[in-house]
Design a protein around this motif. Structure first.
Motif: not given
Length: 68
Positions: A41-48, A14-19, A35-39, A22-26
């Motif tokens: 870098e992981s958001v970028d590598e997974l192409g989320l 639904k949303e990706v909020h990068k800090g 909601t998951a808290s991940i790096t 750390t990013a919060h992925v809904e």
């Protein structure tokens, strides 16, 4: 994909909020949101990205909820 976790939920991002780091992925799952808290870098590598299909995989022994 094989995985040992039993709580494997399929949904749509639904949303990706990068800090700063750390990013919060809904992930929307059957009308609810996980909601998951991940790096970042992981958001970028997974192409989320919003609208992409994803799985929320939950491996935990405890879930705590508190209210005042």
């Amino acid at each position: 994909m094989k995985i040992s976790a039993r709580n494997f939920l399929e949904g749509t991002i639904k949303e990706v909020h990068k800090g700063a780091t750390t990013a919060h992925v809904e992930i929307e799952i059957k009308g609810g949101i996980v909601t998951a808290s991940i790096t970042n870098e992981s958001v970028d590598e997974l192409g989320l990205a919003k609208g992409k299909k994803a799985h929320a995989i939950i491996k935990s022994s405890d879930v705590m909820v508190a209210v005042e």
